[in-house]
Design a protein around this motif. Structure first.
Motif, PDB file in Angstrom:
ATOM      1  N   SER A   8       0.861  -1.186   0.000  1.00 44.86           N
ATOM      2  CA  SER A   8       0.000   0.000   0.000  1.00 44.86           C
ATOM      3  C   SER A   8       0.893   1.232   0.000  1.00 44.86           C
ATOM      4  O   SER A   8       1.845   1.318   0.779  1.00 44.86           O
ATOM      5  N   ILE A  15       2.329   8.872  -7.019  1.00 52.27           N
ATOM      6  CA  ILE A  15       1.297   7.940  -6.554  1.00 52.27           C
ATOM      7  C   ILE A  15       0.552   8.536  -5.363  1.00 52.27           C
ATOM      8  O   ILE A  15       1.124   8.701  -4.283  1.00 52.27           O
ATOM      9  N   THR A  17      -2.559   7.075  -4.370  1.00 47.78           N
ATOM     10  CA  THR A  17      -2.986   5.839  -3.711  1.00 47.78           C
ATOM     11  C   THR A  17      -2.623   4.645  -4.582  1.00 47.78           C
ATOM     12  O   THR A  17      -2.697   4.723  -5.812  1.00 47.78           O
ATOM     13  N   LEU A  18      -2.236   3.561  -3.944  1.00 43.76           N
ATOM     14  CA  LEU A  18      -2.030   2.288  -4.630  1.00 43.76           C
ATOM     15  C   LEU A  18      -2.167   1.170  -3.606  1.00 43.76           C
ATOM     16  O   LEU A  18      -1.584   1.239  -2.522  1.00 43.76           O
ATOM     17  N   TRP A  20      -1.994  -3.107  -3.799  1.00 45.14           N
ATOM     18  CA  TRP A  20      -1.676  -4.174  -4.737  1.00 45.14           C
ATOM     19  C   TRP A  20      -1.309  -5.440  -3.992  1.00 45.14           C
ATOM     20  O   TRP A  20      -0.567  -5.411  -3.016  1.00 45.14           O
ATOM     21  N   ILE A  40       7.154   2.361  -7.627  1.00 45.03           N
ATOM     22  CA  ILE A  40       6.702   1.189  -6.865  1.00 45.03           C
ATOM     23  C   ILE A  40       7.916   0.406  -6.361  1.00 45.03           C
ATOM     24  O   ILE A  40       7.967  -0.009  -5.195  1.00 45.03           O
ATOM     25  N   VAL A 334       0.397  -1.268 -14.915  1.00 43.87           N
ATOM     26  CA  VAL A 334       0.189  -0.146 -13.996  1.00 43.87           C
ATOM     27  C   VAL A 334      -0.601   0.932 -14.722  1.00 43.87           C
ATOM     28  O   VAL A 334      -0.208   1.401 -15.783  1.00 43.87           O
ATOM     29  N   SER A 336      -2.857   4.681 -14.088  1.00 45.35           N
ATOM     30  CA  SER A 336      -3.025   5.807 -13.168  1.00 45.35           C
ATOM     31  C   SER A 336      -4.117   6.739 -13.662  1.00 45.35           C
ATOM     32  O   SER A 336      -4.196   7.031 -14.856  1.00 45.35           O
ATOM     33  N   ASN A 340      -4.425   8.083  -8.645  1.00 46.71           N
ATOM     34  CA  ASN A 340      -4.949   6.848  -8.071  1.00 46.71           C
ATOM     35  C   ASN A 340      -4.521   5.685  -8.959  1.00 46.71           C
ATOM     36  O   ASN A 340      -5.029   5.513 -10.063  1.00 46.71           O
ATOM     37  N   HIS A 341      -3.587   4.905  -8.465  1.00 50.20           N
ATOM     38  CA  HIS A 341      -2.958   3.850  -9.258  1.00 50.20           C
ATOM     39  C   HIS A 341      -3.621   2.500  -9.013  1.00 50.20           C
ATOM     40  O   HIS A 341      -4.012   2.178  -7.889  1.00 50.20           O
ATOM     41  N   THR A 342      -3.695   1.742 -10.079  1.00 45.75           N
ATOM     42  CA  THR A 342      -4.130   0.351  -9.997  1.00 45.75           C
ATOM     43  C   THR A 342      -3.107  -0.516 -10.723  1.00 45.75           C
ATOM     44  O   THR A 342      -2.443  -0.062 -11.656  1.00 45.75           O
ATOM     45  N   VAL A 343      -2.977  -1.737 -10.273  1.00 52.46           N
ATOM     46  CA  VAL A 343      -2.102  -2.705 -10.926  1.00 52.46           C
ATOM     47  C   VAL A 343      -2.980  -3.865 -11.382  1.00 52.46           C
ATOM     48  O   VAL A 343      -3.568  -4.571 -10.565  1.00 52.46           O
TER      49      VAL A 343
END
Length: 578
Positions: A8, A15, A17-18, A20, A40, A334, A336, A340-343
């Motif tokens: 996190s 970044i 928020t992330l 994963w 990351i 990845v 963004s 707000n990041h997502t993987v």
């Protein structure tokens, strides 16, 4: 052999928020530039590395906002007995539910016991490493990992500069290879003394005059240095520590002089050998300094093909070669949106592995052009060449495009695989023939997912479309190319044979340019040109010339329907690359 179960990140660099849950083996991160891939890796390194302090600046905060603290939390599983010691860490032990990829605050028999290590940096820029659990926070308890435990968890960073890992410096992979620690202190001290003495003996003759002046001056001034002065190496300058012990080849050449690729390859192998002591590795730009065959070996050394991975590896790449060697469950994208990041996991879509093998570059692109075959790839490339060279427009390659040649067969494959790429966040444009209509449900699902497509009209294949719709001058160009590619004799024979001698190449050409191409001749030429055994243009190279020399130059004078199709295609391409 600790493994990261959850990562996190809050308010660190780009970044905001992330959250994963990585794989226990290879985690290859890809994505557009500035998507946060390297950040990351840096976050993991900063949180887990055995450091007492790290310099932070305002630029390390998201949007330079130091009011929102940087918080990096790494939840670790597969803990050693020392890390699960109730007396030492009992208030901080938590649970990880692998079914829901969730960390719960209370450990249980049915789920894995884990620890969460947290790095927090506030506006004073002082990093604080602590263990975290909700119940400990409520009780006001605070503690960090014991130093020996932090040292054992520290990841290996295999970067462009690998010299420290080729010596016995603190934290190097060589110090982790065995549990035995050599007692080298006395030997190193003696080596330093001998170096001082040997230098003095060799330098005395050359510095003798200066030393005599020093001795006389000291005696005159009453400075007590003895009868003579000596030129020895400063004791503080020759203090030799473990870091001075380095690997050498059989010929005595320091291994730190190896090339970048060789150094990284060796260290990857050593890291795997030391996996019991340090089981997490970080590699940014995995292809750096490595030829394709050595890159493949490098990935193998990290455990890319191992059924039971010896290491948990976090790597980034921009190399299609690397992607082609990986499995879909090792690839993570990845994305963004406003910080707000997502993987995204790719192995949830069964088509991904096929795309990885046939068109790995698609995963490295900003957007993807899915083409039914090589003909469509060549056509777009040729039109793009004309636009960039003749019209001075920006090439689609410069705007991040990649071609994905589905390889013919059913056009449904274009829409099914295009939808998979859409689900992974890639804008997708499909170009297909209309002679084998796809299932409407597949087309609609692709459209609903946000895809765009262009299909030739009236059941036409590409060759039919060109010969039926292009301006007469464009067909003149196509015929000249056909004679160049397959020979005038074969073209003539094919036209006569397929028309039952109703038309001949010689007669058609003799009537030009006075007589326009009739609909019957246009339809005939379309059929002949795509003859399966001796097609006129069936290659990327041939169709690149078709697009560049026949299609776009004559498109403005061609049928309105054809102009609409070409304009629609480029409209989609321009929008995707914006």
């Amino acid at each position: 052999m600790a493994r990261i179960r959850k990562l996190s990140i809050r308010n660190f660099r780009s970044i905001k928020t992330l959250d994963w849950t990585p794989s226990p083996g290879i985690n290859c991160l890809i994505g557009p530039g500035d998507s946060g891939k390297s950040s990351i890796l840096d976050a993991i390194d900063l949180c887990l590395s055995a450091r007492r302090s790290v310099p932070f600046g305002d630029t390390d905060f998201y949007n330079l906002d130091v009011r929102a603290p940087i918080i990096i939390s790494v939840t670790l599983g597969e803990l050693s007995e020392d890390l699960m010691n109730l007396d030492t860490y009992g208030d901080f032990l938590r649970g990880f539910d692998s079914v829901f990829d969730d960390v719960v605050d209370e450990p249980a028999v049915t789920i894995e016991t884990v620890l969460t290590l947290q790095l927090k940096v506030e506006s004073d820029l002082e990093p604080q490493w602590t263990l975290y659990s909700e119940r400990a926070e409520q009780l006001g308890l605070s503690r960090g990992l014991a130093w020996k435990d932090r040292t054992s968890l520290a990841p290996a960073r295999i970067g462009a500069y690998a010299q420290t890992n080729l010596s016995w410096a603190r934290g190097s992979v060589l110090n982790r290879l065995t549990e035995e620690r050599a007692e080298l202190g006395p030997a190193l001290a003696n080596a330093a003394r001998e170096a001082r003495s040997n230098f003095g003996n060799q330098a005395a003759d050359q510095l003798n005059a200066t030393l005599e002046v020093v001795a006389r001056t000291a005696a005159d001034l009453g400075v007590p240095i003895g009868k003579s002065a000596l030129a020895l190496l400063d004791a503080h300058s020759v203090s030799i520590g473990d870091g001075a012990i380095a690997l050498h080849s059989e010929a005595g050449i320091p291994l730190r002089s190896l090339g970048t690729g060789s150094s990284r390859l060796l260290i990857a192998g050593l890291q795997r050998a030391a996996a019991n002591a340090a089981s997490i590795a970080l590699v940014d730009e995995v292809e750096y300094g490595l030829e394709p065959h050595r890159l493949i070996r490098f990935l193998d050394s990290l455990g890319a093909k191992a059924s039971n991975p010896p290491l948990q590896v976090f790597l980034t790449t921009h190399s299609p070669v690397a992607l082609k060697e990986l499995l879909s469950n090792q690839l993570f994208i990845v994305r963004s949106q406003q910080g707000n990041h997502t993987v995204l996991r790719t192995n949830v879509y069964p088509e991904v592995q096929g795309i990885l093998r046939s068109a790995p570059e698609a995963f490295l692109a900003k957007y993807v052009l899915v083409c039914e075959g090589a003909s469509e790839v060549g056509l777009i490339r040729g039109m793009d060449q004309y636009r960039s060279e003749k019209l001075n427009l920006e090439s689609i390659n410069a705007r991040g495009a990649a071609y994905y040649n589905v390889g013919g067969g059913s056009p449904d494959n274009c829409f099914l695989r295009g939808k998979t790429l859409l689900n992974l966040g890639y804008p997708v444009i499909v170009l297909v023939d209309a002679d084998k209509p796809p299932l409407q449900k597949n087309v609609q699902a692709f459209i609903d997912a946000g895809g765009k497509y262009v299909m030739w009209q009236n059941g036409n294949a590409l060759e039919d479309e060109l010969f039926k719709e292009l301006h007469d001058a464009g067909i003149d160009t196509l015929l000249a190319m056909a004679k160049e590619f397959v020979g005038a004799a074969l073209v003539s024979q094919q036209i006569s044979s397929m028309s039952a001698n109703q038309f001949t190449l010689e007669a058609i050409e003799a009537s030009r340019p006075q007589v326009p191409y009739s609909p019957a001749v246009r339809a005939l030429l379309g059929r002949v040109s795509k003859n399966s055994s001796n097609a006129w243009f069936k290659s990327i190279t041939a169709y690149q010339r078709v697009g560049n020399e026949a299609v776009l130059p004559h498109c403005p004078n061609s049928s309105q329907a054809f102009q609409n199709s070409i304009n629609e295609l480029w409209g989609y391409i321009n929008a995707a690359g914006a």
